[in-house]
Design a protein around this motif. Structure first.
Motif, PDB file in Angstrom:
ATOM      1  N   UNK A   1       0.763  -1.323   0.097  1.00  0.00           N
ATOM      2  CA  UNK A   1       0.088  -0.078   0.055  1.00  0.00           C
ATOM      3  C   UNK A   1       0.787   1.334  -0.085  1.00  0.00           C
ATOM      4  N   UNK A   2       2.211   1.187   0.455  1.00  0.00           N
ATOM      5  CA  UNK A   2       2.689   2.500   0.516  1.00  0.00           C
ATOM      6  C   UNK A   2       3.845   2.451  -0.547  1.00  0.00           C
ATOM      7  N   UNK A   3       4.684   1.717  -0.632  1.00  0.00           N
ATOM      8  CA  UNK A   3       5.918   1.933  -1.429  1.00  0.00           C
ATOM      9  C   UNK A   3       5.787   1.554  -2.785  1.00  0.00           C
ATOM     10  N   UNK A   4       6.702   1.980  -3.600  1.00  0.00           N
ATOM     11  CA  UNK A   4       6.627   1.957  -5.132  1.00  0.00           C
ATOM     12  C   UNK A   4       7.662   2.481  -5.926  1.00  0.00           C
ATOM     13  N   UNK A   5       7.875   1.921  -7.084  1.00  0.00           N
ATOM     14  CA  UNK A   5       8.930   2.544  -7.903  1.00  0.00           C
ATOM     15  C   UNK A   5      10.035   1.658  -8.293  1.00  0.00           C
ATOM     16  N   UNK A   6      10.913   1.806  -9.234  1.00  0.00           N
ATOM     17  CA  UNK A   6      11.922   0.829  -9.737  1.00  0.00           C
ATOM     18  C   UNK A   6      12.877   0.584  -8.458  1.00  0.00           C
ATOM     19  N   UNK A   7      12.880  -0.820  -8.000  1.00  0.00           N
ATOM     20  CA  UNK A   7      13.866  -1.077  -6.993  1.00  0.00           C
ATOM     21  C   UNK A   7      13.225  -0.837  -5.544  1.00  0.00           C
ATOM     22  N   UNK A   8      12.261  -0.407  -5.472  1.00  0.00           N
ATOM     23  CA  UNK A   8      11.851  -0.042  -4.195  1.00  0.00           C
ATOM     24  C   UNK A   8      11.787  -1.334  -3.116  1.00  0.00           C
ATOM     25  N   UNK A   9      11.840  -0.860  -1.732  1.00  0.00           N
ATOM     26  CA  UNK A   9      11.937  -1.935  -0.865  1.00  0.00           C
ATOM     27  C   UNK A   9      11.528  -1.470   0.356  1.00  0.00           C
ATOM     28  N   UNK A  10      11.353  -2.625   1.321  1.00  0.00           N
ATOM     29  CA  UNK A  10      10.537  -2.392   2.755  1.00  0.00           C
ATOM     30  C   UNK A  10      11.781  -3.189   3.684  1.00  0.00           C
ATOM     31  N   UNK A  11      12.287  -2.362   4.715  1.00  0.00           N
ATOM     32  CA  UNK A  11      13.058  -3.044   5.659  1.00  0.00           C
ATOM     33  C   UNK A  11      12.200  -2.851   6.957  1.00  0.00           C
ATOM     34  N   UNK A  12      11.731  -4.024   7.629  1.00  0.00           N
ATOM     35  CA  UNK A  12      10.975  -3.937   9.018  1.00  0.00           C
ATOM     36  C   UNK A  12      11.944  -4.210  10.019  1.00  0.00           C
ATOM     37  N   UNK A  13      11.397  -3.566  10.886  1.00  0.00           N
ATOM     38  CA  UNK A  13      12.215  -3.426  12.264  1.00  0.00           C
ATOM     39  C   UNK A  13      11.256  -4.201  13.309  1.00  0.00           C
ATOM     40  N   UNK A  14      11.502  -5.463  13.646  1.00  0.00           N
ATOM     41  CA  UNK A  14      10.861  -6.268  14.633  1.00  0.00           C
ATOM     42  C   UNK A  14      11.751  -6.295  15.964  1.00  0.00           C
ATOM     43  N   UNK A  15      12.875  -5.834  16.090  1.00  0.00           N
ATOM     44  CA  UNK A  15      13.647  -6.135  17.263  1.00  0.00           C
ATOM     45  C   UNK A  15      14.146  -4.566  17.635  1.00  0.00           C
ATOM     46  N   UNK A  16      13.867  -4.035  18.984  1.00  0.00           N
ATOM     47  CA  UNK A  16      14.131  -2.593  19.225  1.00  0.00           C
ATOM     48  C   UNK A  16      15.543  -2.627  19.216  1.00  0.00           C
ATOM     49  N   UNK A  17      16.304  -3.767  19.462  1.00  0.00           N
ATOM     50  CA  UNK A  17      17.938  -3.710  19.282  1.00  0.00           C
ATOM     51  C   UNK A  17      18.308  -3.418  18.017  1.00  0.00           C
ATOM     52  N   UNK A  18      17.546  -3.835  16.966  1.00  0.00           N
ATOM     53  CA  UNK A  18      18.062  -3.692  15.442  1.00  0.00           C
ATOM     54  C   UNK A  18      17.644  -2.130  14.873  1.00  0.00           C
ATOM     55  N   UNK A  19      17.155  -1.503  15.673  1.00  0.00           N
ATOM     56  CA  UNK A  19      16.868  -0.316  15.220  1.00  0.00           C
ATOM     57  C   UNK A  19      17.421   0.705  14.383  1.00  0.00           C
ATOM     58  N   UNK A  20      18.534   0.930  15.029  1.00  0.00           N
ATOM     59  CA  UNK A  20      19.567   1.844  14.183  1.00  0.00           C
ATOM     60  C   UNK A  20      20.242   0.809  13.092  1.00  0.00           C
ATOM     61  N   UNK A  21      20.626  -0.236  13.053  1.00  0.00           N
ATOM     62  CA  UNK A  21      20.908  -1.067  12.132  1.00  0.00           C
ATOM     63  C   UNK A  21      20.341  -1.339  11.011  1.00  0.00           C
TER      64      UNK A  21
END
Length: 292
Positions: free
Chosen positions: A226-246
């Protein structure tokens, strides 16, 4: 075409020899760094004048009340540290210009957007440090409602105000819930795609969905469909608070270096299929809860 990443499967493995961006890989097929071969249009953009950049990047950051103060602080620190990182500075050198233009704004309701960093050029450690310092010195705020469509609508004309000319134009949306205010998110997304703008997503899923915060299950699917789009677009999801900055660092590296997926996921609309998540789910939750 889109690519969906889970941050648990995305690794920043260090800067590759020869100045390439830090290795970023999924757990199965190899993900090779791009061999940059600019097109004639890109070479013209690179050679045109001192205002040319590899990407015009808009960082659109959610500050709705569903984000707690700790998350907001980590989010700010994540962007500042990512921009100053060795890997980010190496990623700048992948493109033909070796520099990007970036602006950073915070958003909540459809009428609530605040520019924290106007358009700035980043071309090395000094300019990166200046932008990071500017991000960190601004007081943290929170506001009501969640309007991803409002954020996209606010972002689009910012490209017209950018004094720099980019080979790519990217809106980077981060948030922890679905659109529940303003116009439907798909309308805003499609308007941006018509202008040749790429939208990437960083869905924040570090808390269990709850009635009080209006979170949803499978926010990553919502962002992809529903949100992203365009050539090569991607989603990176954060499911761990410790991985937020990474996660933030990984996302910026991919955007700056123009990384595209080896095996892109075709968006459901391109297959005439329904999205896996109702793109109006946020509006429905709000209506059910408040009766309007």
């Amino acid at each position: 075409m889109r690519l969906l990443f889970s941050i648990g499967a995305v690794l920043v493995a260090g800067v590759l020899a020869g100045g390439d961006v830090a290795g970023i890989a999924a757990p199965s097929p190899k993900f090779e760094p791009p061999k940059f071969e600019p097109s004639r249009h890109q070479r013209q953009a690179a050679d045109g004048d001192a205002q040319s950049v590899d990407v015009e990047l808009i960082l659109a950051v959610d500050v709705s009340y569903s984000m707690d103060m700790d998350e907001l602080a980590i989010q700010r620190e994540g962007y500042a540290q990512a921009i100053q990182s060795k890997e980010f500075l190496q990623a700048l050198k992948v493109g033909p210009n070796g520099r990007i233009a970036v602006t950073y704004f915070e958003w909540a309701a459809s009428s609530d957007q605040k520019i924290i960093i106007p358009w700035r050029l980043i071309d090395g450690p000094e300019t990166a440090d200046a932008v990071a310092t500017e991000i960190m010195k601004t007081p943290i705020r929170r506001a009501s409602r969640t309007s991803i469509s409002g954020a996209i609508g606010f972002a689009m004309p910012l490209f017209d105000e950018d004094p720099y000319r980019g080979i790519r134009r990217v809106i980077d949306i981060s948030g922890d819930g679905p659109n529940n205010n303003g116009s439907p998110v798909t309308l805003a997304r499609d308007a941006a795609l018509e202008k040749g703008i790429i939208i990437n997503g960083l869905p924040i899923m570090v808390k269990e969905p709850s009635y009080s915060t209006m979170d949803i299950d499978n926010l990553d699917y919502y962002y992809e469909d529903c949100v992203i789009g365009g050539p090569g677009s991607f989603v990176i999801s954060i499911k761990d608070r410790e991985k937020f900055k990474e996660a933030i660092r990984t996302k910026l590296l991919m955007e700056v270096a123009g990384r595209t997926p080896e095996h892109p996921v075709v968006h459901v609309a391109e297959k005439d299929k329904e999205p896996r998540v109702n793109c109006l789910i946020g509006e429905k939750i709000w209506s059910d809860r408040w009766g309007r």
